[in-house]
Scaffold this motif. Structure first.
Motif, PDB file in Angstrom:
ATOM      1  N   PHE A 133       9.718   1.102  35.371  1.00 54.43           N
ATOM      2  CA  PHE A 133      10.155   2.221  34.758  1.00 54.43           C
ATOM      3  C   PHE A 133      10.422   3.304  35.634  1.00 54.43           C
ATOM      4  O   PHE A 133      10.853   4.622  35.068  1.00 54.43           O
ATOM      5  CB  PHE A 133       9.796   2.774  33.543  1.00 54.43           C
ATOM      6  CG  PHE A 133       9.829   1.536  32.463  1.00 54.43           C
ATOM      7  CD1 PHE A 133      10.916   0.520  32.267  1.00 54.43           C
ATOM      8  CD2 PHE A 133       8.598   1.414  31.671  1.00 54.43           C
ATOM      9  CE1 PHE A 133      10.720  -0.315  31.242  1.00 54.43           C
ATOM     10  CE2 PHE A 133       8.434   0.316  30.965  1.00 54.43           C
ATOM     11  CZ  PHE A 133       9.609  -0.570  30.544  1.00 54.43           C
TER      12      PHE A 133
ATOM     13  N   LEU B 174      16.162  -0.292  36.868  1.00 53.06           N
ATOM     14  CA  LEU B 174      15.788   0.695  35.962  1.00 53.06           C
ATOM     15  C   LEU B 174      16.539   0.400  34.603  1.00 53.06           C
ATOM     16  O   LEU B 174      15.959   0.463  33.641  1.00 53.06           O
ATOM     17  CB  LEU B 174      15.728   2.057  36.387  1.00 53.06           C
ATOM     18  CG  LEU B 174      15.306   3.154  35.425  1.00 53.06           C
ATOM     19  CD1 LEU B 174      13.757   2.773  35.020  1.00 53.06           C
ATOM     20  CD2 LEU B 174      15.554   4.380  35.862  1.00 53.06           C
TER      21      LEU B 174
ATOM     22  N   LEU C 101      14.715  -0.831  31.190  1.00 49.82           N
ATOM     23  CA  LEU C 101      14.506   0.156  29.867  1.00 49.82           C
ATOM     24  C   LEU C 101      15.031  -0.671  28.772  1.00 49.82           C
ATOM     25  O   LEU C 101      14.640  -0.562  27.436  1.00 49.82           O
ATOM     26  CB  LEU C 101      15.285   1.490  30.210  1.00 49.82           C
ATOM     27  CG  LEU C 101      14.588   2.284  31.091  1.00 49.82           C
ATOM     28  CD1 LEU C 101      15.561   3.619  31.424  1.00 49.82           C
ATOM     29  CD2 LEU C 101      13.308   2.911  30.321  1.00 49.82           C
TER      30      LEU C 101
ATOM     31  N   THR D 174      17.207   4.224  27.328  1.00 43.63           N
ATOM     32  CA  THR D 174      18.084   3.210  27.794  1.00 43.63           C
ATOM     33  C   THR D 174      19.628   3.977  27.945  1.00 43.63           C
ATOM     34  O   THR D 174      20.446   3.549  28.938  1.00 43.63           O
ATOM     35  CB  THR D 174      18.265   1.855  27.126  1.00 43.63           C
ATOM     36  OG1 THR D 174      16.771   1.116  27.247  1.00 43.63           O
ATOM     37  CG2 THR D 174      19.239   0.824  27.562  1.00 43.63           C
TER      38      THR D 174
ATOM     39  N   THR E 294       6.304   5.841  29.422  1.00 43.96           N
ATOM     40  CA  THR E 294       7.346   5.199  29.950  1.00 43.96           C
ATOM     41  C   THR E 294       7.566   5.344  31.543  1.00 43.96           C
ATOM     42  O   THR E 294       7.545   4.500  32.346  1.00 43.96           O
ATOM     43  CB  THR E 294       8.750   5.361  29.043  1.00 43.96           C
ATOM     44  OG1 THR E 294       8.807   5.099  27.856  1.00 43.96           O
ATOM     45  CG2 THR E 294       9.934   4.707  29.919  1.00 43.96           C
TER      46      THR E 294
ATOM     47  N   SER F 157      13.834   0.868  25.400  1.00 43.31           N
ATOM     48  CA  SER F 157      13.427   2.175  25.164  1.00 43.31           C
ATOM     49  C   SER F 157      14.556   3.161  24.784  1.00 43.31           C
ATOM     50  O   SER F 157      15.883   2.769  24.969  1.00 43.31           O
ATOM     51  CB  SER F 157      13.165   2.608  26.675  1.00 43.31           C
ATOM     52  OG  SER F 157      13.027   3.888  27.001  1.00 43.31           O
TER      53      SER F 157
END
Length: 219
Positions: free
Chosen positions: A84, A154, A158, A166, A77, A163
């Motif tokens: 990211f 960002l 995410l 997040t 990530t 993700s």
């Protein structure tokens, strides 16, 4: 112009606690971090729901995911994909000379508060900014507000990727001021254009009509 207001349910102590936990949860999930999860969970349980609930989801992921899988996910990530990037000035300045100036300004703020970064630390890493804010809430919050666009871009990236990190960005956003029309439009423009010298922008982000949701009263 409407005045920006800090989320009314948060006191300075809550923000400092939240920023410290957020900073740690943005770190590499090594053994040291995983061992602190029970302590972090207790700290998060004291926070208002808007700030604490997103962090509980991150804690749950780290508690229930095999360490090697969490570490691999973290590296994939944050280390391999610029969209990211945890380095906040990159979203606005890209890899340009202006970014160097922005990094220097951040270092000057830290130095004025008695903080000297190591040679291996960049001053615009979100975890570094959050750690500074937890110890120095007034200048720290100003730095977070100044780099709000990068935080929200960002956060959007995410979220789109589903993700587990997040929740950290959702929690950070909940500690900051309300985003009104002009600020939201500026973030949408940044998503479309991408950093300077990036010919393809920040694709593949969501279309401009989509923006992150905010708690009630924060639109």
């Amino acid at each position: 112009m409407r005045r920006k207001t800090t989320h009314p349910i948060l006191g300075e102590s809550d923000r400092s606690t939240a920023w410290q936990v957020q900073s740690l949860l943005l770190g590499y999930p090594d053994e040291a971090l995983l061992e602190t999860l029970p302590v972090l969970a207790r700290a998060v349980s004291t926070l208002p729901e808007a700030v604490g609930a997103p962090l509980h989801s991150v804690l749950s992921y780290l508690e229930n995911t095999p360490p090697i899988a969490a570490a691999t996910d973290y590296v994939e990530t944050f280390d391999h994909r610029k969209r990211f990037s945890p380095y906040l000035t990159w979203f606005v300045h890209g890899d340009t000379r202006k970014r160097g100036v922005a990094l220097l300004k951040l270092k000057q703020v830290y130095r004025a508060a008695g903080l000297e970064l190591g040679d291996d630390e960049l001053s615009d890493h979100l975890a570094v900014v959050l750690e500074f804010a937890s110890a120095h809430p007034v200048p720290g919050q100003q730095l977070l507000e100044d780099h709000r666009a990068g935080i929200e871009v960002l956060r959007l990236a995410l979220r789109e990727a589903d993700s587990p990190w997040t929740g950290v960005l959702d929690s950070v956003s909940a500690t900051l001021t309300t985003l009104h029309g002009d600020a939201r439009e500026a973030i949408a423009t940044l998503v479309a254009a991408g950093p300077p010298d990036e010919g393809v922008g920040l694709e593949p982000f969501a279309p401009l009509t989509y923006m992150p949701s905010f708690p009630e009263g924060r639109r």
